[in-house]
Design an enzyme around this catalytic site. Structure first.
Site, PDB file in Angstrom:
ATOM      1  N   SER A  22       0.832  -1.208   0.000  1.00 33.96           N
ATOM      2  CA  SER A  22       0.000   0.000   0.000  1.00 33.96           C
ATOM      3  C   SER A  22       0.865   1.256   0.000  1.00 33.96           C
ATOM      4  O   SER A  22       1.891   1.313   0.691  1.00 33.96           O
ATOM      5  CB  SER A  22      -0.888   0.042   1.251  1.00 33.96           C
ATOM      6  OG  SER A  22      -1.830  -1.012   1.243  1.00 33.96           O
ATOM      7  N   VAL A  68     -14.773   4.481   6.158  1.00 35.10           N
ATOM      8  CA  VAL A  68     -15.022   5.933   6.069  1.00 35.10           C
ATOM      9  C   VAL A  68     -16.474   6.282   5.734  1.00 35.10           C
ATOM     10  O   VAL A  68     -16.860   7.442   5.829  1.00 35.10           O
ATOM     11  CB  VAL A  68     -14.071   6.628   5.061  1.00 35.10           C
ATOM     12  CG1 VAL A  68     -12.628   6.575   5.546  1.00 35.10           C
ATOM     13  CG2 VAL A  68     -14.208   6.029   3.653  1.00 35.10           C
ATOM     14  N   TYR A 158     -10.180   4.487 -16.148  1.00 39.07           N
ATOM     15  CA  TYR A 158     -10.188   5.088 -14.806  1.00 39.07           C
ATOM     16  C   TYR A 158     -11.577   5.659 -14.480  1.00 39.07           C
ATOM     17  O   TYR A 158     -12.001   5.698 -13.345  1.00 39.07           O
ATOM     18  CB  TYR A 158      -9.086   6.146 -14.674  1.00 39.07           C
ATOM     19  CG  TYR A 158      -8.698   6.408 -13.226  1.00 39.07           C
ATOM     20  CD1 TYR A 158      -8.267   5.376 -12.398  1.00 39.07           C
ATOM     21  CD2 TYR A 158      -8.768   7.695 -12.688  1.00 39.07           C
ATOM     22  CE1 TYR A 158      -7.919   5.612 -11.080  1.00 39.07           C
ATOM     23  CE2 TYR A 158      -8.417   7.944 -11.374  1.00 39.07           C
ATOM     24  CZ  TYR A 158      -7.991   6.892 -10.573  1.00 39.07           C
ATOM     25  OH  TYR A 158      -7.656   7.132  -9.266  1.00 39.07           O
ATOM     26  N   LYS A 165     -11.545  11.783  -8.349  1.00 36.16           N
ATOM     27  CA  LYS A 165     -10.251  12.414  -8.040  1.00 36.16           C
ATOM     28  C   LYS A 165     -10.293  13.915  -8.351  1.00 36.16           C
ATOM     29  O   LYS A 165      -9.667  14.714  -7.629  1.00 36.16           O
ATOM     30  CB  LYS A 165      -9.101  11.753  -8.800  1.00 36.16           C
ATOM     31  CG  LYS A 165      -8.760  10.337  -8.332  1.00 36.16           C
ATOM     32  CD  LYS A 165      -8.343  10.237  -6.870  1.00 36.16           C
ATOM     33  CE  LYS A 165      -7.746   8.874  -6.540  1.00 36.16           C
ATOM     34  NZ  LYS A 165      -7.568   8.675  -5.084  1.00 36.16           N
TER      35      LYS A 165
HETATM   36  P1  NAD Z   1      -4.470  -0.035  -1.559  1.00 38.30           P
HETATM   37  O1  NAD Z   1      -5.500  -0.985  -2.052  1.00 38.30           O
HETATM   38  O2  NAD Z   1      -3.307  -0.578  -0.861  1.00 38.30           O
HETATM   39  O3  NAD Z   1      -5.155   1.089  -0.663  1.00 38.30           O
HETATM   40  C1  NAD Z   1      -6.496   1.500  -0.802  1.00 38.30           C
HETATM   41  C2  NAD Z   1      -7.064   1.553   0.599  1.00 38.30           C
HETATM   42  O4  NAD Z   1      -8.398   2.078   0.588  1.00 38.30           O
HETATM   43  C3  NAD Z   1      -7.130   0.171   1.262  1.00 38.30           C
HETATM   44  O5  NAD Z   1      -6.390   0.172   2.456  1.00 38.30           O
HETATM   45  C4  NAD Z   1      -8.617  -0.009   1.551  1.00 38.30           C
HETATM   46  O6  NAD Z   1      -8.864  -0.715   2.743  1.00 38.30           O
HETATM   47  C5  NAD Z   1      -9.058   1.443   1.665  1.00 38.30           C
HETATM   48  N1  NAD Z   1     -10.503   1.614   1.562  1.00 38.30           N
HETATM   49  C6  NAD Z   1     -11.329   1.322   0.523  1.00 38.30           C
HETATM   50  N2  NAD Z   1     -12.611   1.548   0.863  1.00 38.30           N
HETATM   51  C7  NAD Z   1     -12.586   2.011   2.147  1.00 38.30           C
HETATM   52  C8  NAD Z   1     -13.602   2.400   3.073  1.00 38.30           C
HETATM   53  N3  NAD Z   1     -14.908   2.370   2.749  1.00 38.30           N
HETATM   54  N4  NAD Z   1     -13.218   2.816   4.307  1.00 38.30           N
HETATM   55  C9  NAD Z   1     -11.909   2.839   4.655  1.00 38.30           C
HETATM   56  N5  NAD Z   1     -10.915   2.461   3.832  1.00 38.30           N
HETATM   57  C10 NAD Z   1     -11.260   2.045   2.592  1.00 38.30           C
HETATM   58  O7  NAD Z   1      -4.009   0.784  -2.873  1.00 38.30           O
HETATM   59  P2  NAD Z   1      -3.125   2.096  -3.048  1.00 38.30           P
HETATM   60  O8  NAD Z   1      -2.746   2.096  -4.484  1.00 38.30           O
HETATM   61  O9  NAD Z   1      -2.116   2.190  -2.006  1.00 38.30           O
HETATM   62  O10 NAD Z   1      -4.214   3.262  -2.866  1.00 38.30           O
HETATM   63  C11 NAD Z   1      -4.069   4.341  -1.948  1.00 38.30           C
HETATM   64  C12 NAD Z   1      -4.448   5.655  -2.614  1.00 38.30           C
HETATM   65  O11 NAD Z   1      -3.514   5.949  -3.624  1.00 38.30           O
HETATM   66  C13 NAD Z   1      -5.825   5.676  -3.271  1.00 38.30           C
HETATM   67  O12 NAD Z   1      -6.424   6.932  -3.034  1.00 38.30           O
HETATM   68  C14 NAD Z   1      -5.475   5.553  -4.738  1.00 38.30           C
HETATM   69  O13 NAD Z   1      -6.481   6.126  -5.546  1.00 38.30           O
HETATM   70  C15 NAD Z   1      -4.202   6.355  -4.777  1.00 38.30           C
HETATM   71  N6  NAD Z   1      -3.356   6.157  -5.959  1.00 38.30           N
HETATM   72  C16 NAD Z   1      -2.933   4.914  -6.313  1.00 38.30           C
HETATM   73  C17 NAD Z   1      -2.107   4.770  -7.426  1.00 38.30           C
HETATM   74  C18 NAD Z   1      -1.647   3.417  -7.883  1.00 38.30           C
HETATM   75  O14 NAD Z   1      -1.254   3.279  -9.048  1.00 38.30           O
HETATM   76  N7  NAD Z   1      -1.640   2.409  -7.051  1.00 38.30           N
HETATM   77  C19 NAD Z   1      -1.695   5.907  -8.159  1.00 38.30           C
HETATM   78  C20 NAD Z   1      -2.137   7.169  -7.741  1.00 38.30           C
HETATM   79  C21 NAD Z   1      -2.972   7.278  -6.636  1.00 38.30           C
HETATM   80  C1  IMJ Z   2      -7.517   1.994 -11.741  1.00 33.11           C
HETATM   81  C2  IMJ Z   2      -8.472   1.691 -12.708  1.00 33.11           C
HETATM   82  C3  IMJ Z   2      -8.226   1.899 -14.058  1.00 33.11           C
HETATM   83  C4  IMJ Z   2      -7.029   2.423 -14.477  1.00 33.11           C
HETATM   84  C5  IMJ Z   2      -6.069   2.712 -13.513  1.00 33.11           C
HETATM   85  C6  IMJ Z   2      -6.311   2.497 -12.140  1.00 33.11           C
HETATM   86  N1  IMJ Z   2      -4.806   3.223 -13.624  1.00 33.11           N
HETATM   87  C7  IMJ Z   2      -4.231   3.339 -12.387  1.00 33.11           C
HETATM   88  C8  IMJ Z   2      -5.144   2.868 -11.423  1.00 33.11           C
HETATM   89  C9  IMJ Z   2      -4.186   3.578 -14.883  1.00 33.11           C
HETATM   90  C10 IMJ Z   2      -2.882   3.874 -12.108  1.00 33.11           C
HETATM   91  C11 IMJ Z   2      -4.914   2.772  -9.943  1.00 33.11           C
HETATM   92  N2  IMJ Z   2      -5.444   3.983  -9.243  1.00 33.11           N
HETATM   93  C12 IMJ Z   2      -4.774   5.228  -9.502  1.00 33.11           C
HETATM   94  C13 IMJ Z   2      -6.539   3.956  -8.396  1.00 33.11           C
HETATM   95  O1  IMJ Z   2      -6.869   4.994  -7.865  1.00 33.11           O
HETATM   96  C14 IMJ Z   2      -7.320   2.733  -8.176  1.00 33.11           C
HETATM   97  C15 IMJ Z   2      -8.505   2.761  -7.538  1.00 33.11           C
HETATM   98  C16 IMJ Z   2      -9.389   1.630  -7.399  1.00 33.11           C
HETATM   99  C17 IMJ Z   2      -9.055   0.333  -7.757  1.00 33.11           C
HETATM  100  C18 IMJ Z   2      -9.993  -0.693  -7.598  1.00 33.11           C
HETATM  101  C19 IMJ Z   2      -9.725  -2.115  -8.015  1.00 33.11           C
HETATM  102  C20 IMJ Z   2     -10.591  -3.104  -7.302  1.00 33.11           C
HETATM  103  C21 IMJ Z   2     -12.005  -2.625  -7.071  1.00 33.11           C
HETATM  104  N3  IMJ Z   2     -12.232  -1.316  -6.928  1.00 33.11           N
HETATM  105  C22 IMJ Z   2     -11.269  -0.363  -7.081  1.00 33.11           C
HETATM  106  N4  IMJ Z   2     -11.560   0.919  -6.758  1.00 33.11           N
HETATM  107  C23 IMJ Z   2     -10.650   1.883  -6.896  1.00 33.11           C
HETATM  108  O2  IMJ Z   2     -12.921  -3.464  -6.967  1.00 33.11           O
END
Ligand code: NAD
Ligand code: IMJ
Length: 258
Positions: A22, A68, A158, A165
């Protein structure tokens, strides 16, 4: 302020650790290295088993269940903070969710339910958390949330998360305006794609990483550690003049990516 340990004696909560990949965990490790005291939340019992050992490994001071969308759990979180610490210096918000069906195909088909759910969890939760934390937040306090480029560009798949976002980034500016007079800062980090639980199972994710490695000025993706270090900076007094901003930690992809 010590440049060596910029977060020394600062107390903060981290929302969004699901496992050791994470982004919230990368941020936690950076904060601990900078001397911070941390409390954590997890979402539901299923994740507690995974998160508790991580929390213990960094001597986290508490771990509470906090969905949340549940007002009672949000209130309980800040009762715990008040009881343990009596105040709060920072918040890490790294929470997002949309229905899987809304992250496939196009945006046009998004249901009312799916739209509202994505916005409630991924955007409104920041405001709800700041609201509940407000009485406890100290002068010099700082809040960081996580965003993605899909909030400003239409990135394939997305979809509703991008719209959420955009709402989150705007919320950052309004919260910064409201909390600024009390010396409290609010910023977002727009991170490049990182292989986490929230990225797993997303169609074409490894191709997206390849495109970033080809086109980003640094010719590579970014790591949890790099996002962690930036979050630590934004949460520390080193960033005391920065609020209401979206900071890109994306190896420069935004400036060259198509
Ligand atoms: P992750 O799955 O490790 O973290 C997402 C978290 O959201 C999890 O811990 C999950 O338990 C929590 N969550 C979801 N629904 C919830 C709820 N109802 N109440 C409380 N918690 C809840 O994935 P991550 O990639 O570390 O995501 C963290 C943040 O980073 C997100 O906002 C995501 O959009 C953002 N982000 C991710 C990426 C990527 O490529 N992974 C890129 C840019 C931004
Ligand atoms: C997520 C979906 C589509 C394209 C995506 C992503 N790209 C990236 C992400 C290009 C980088 C990851 N991201 C930035 C996120 O914020 C992901 C959020 C997310 C992912 C899931 C997967 C599983 C599910 N629900 C989700 N909700 C939010 O069931």
């Amino acid at each position: 302020m010590s440049f060596d340990r910029p977060m020394a004696d600062r107390r903060g909560i981290v929302l969004g650790v699901a496992n050791d990949r994470s982004i919230a965990w990368g941020i936690s490790k950076a904060l601990v290295g900078a001397g911070a005291r941390l409390g954590f939340t997890h979402q539901g019992e299923r994740l507690e088993r995974r998160v508790r050992p991580l929390v213990e490994s960094v001597e986290g001071e508490f771990l509470v269940d906090c969905d949340v969308t549940d007002d009672a759990q949000v209130e309980q979180l800040f009762s715990t903070v008040e009881e343990k610490w009596g105040g709060l210096d920072f918040i890490v918000h790294a929470v997002a969710f949309a229905k899987k069906e809304d992250l496939e195909g196009g945006f046009l088909g998004t249901s009312r339910d799916g739209f509202l759910l994505a916005h409630e969890i991924s955007s409104y939760s920041l405001t709800r958390i700041c609201q509940a934390a407000s009485p406890l937040l100290s002068e010099g306090g700082s809040v960081v949330t996580l965003s993605y480029l899909g909030g400003e560009r239409a990135i394939p798949g997305y979809n509703v998360m991008g719209v959420a976002k955009a709402s989150l980034e705007s919320s950052v500016r309004y919260l910064a305006a409201d909390l600024g007079p009390r010396g409290i800062r609010v910023n977002a980090i727009s991170a490049g794609p990182i292989q986490t639980l929230a990225a797993r199972g997303i169609g074409g994710f490894s191709q997206i990483l390849d495109v970033v490695s080809e086109r980003a000025p640094l010719r590579r993706g970014v790591t949890q550690e790099e996002v962690g270090n930036t979050a630590c900076f934004l949460l520390s007094p080193l960033a005391s003049g920065i609020t209401g901003e979206v900071i890109y930690v994306d190896a420069g992809y935004r400036i060259t990516g198509m």
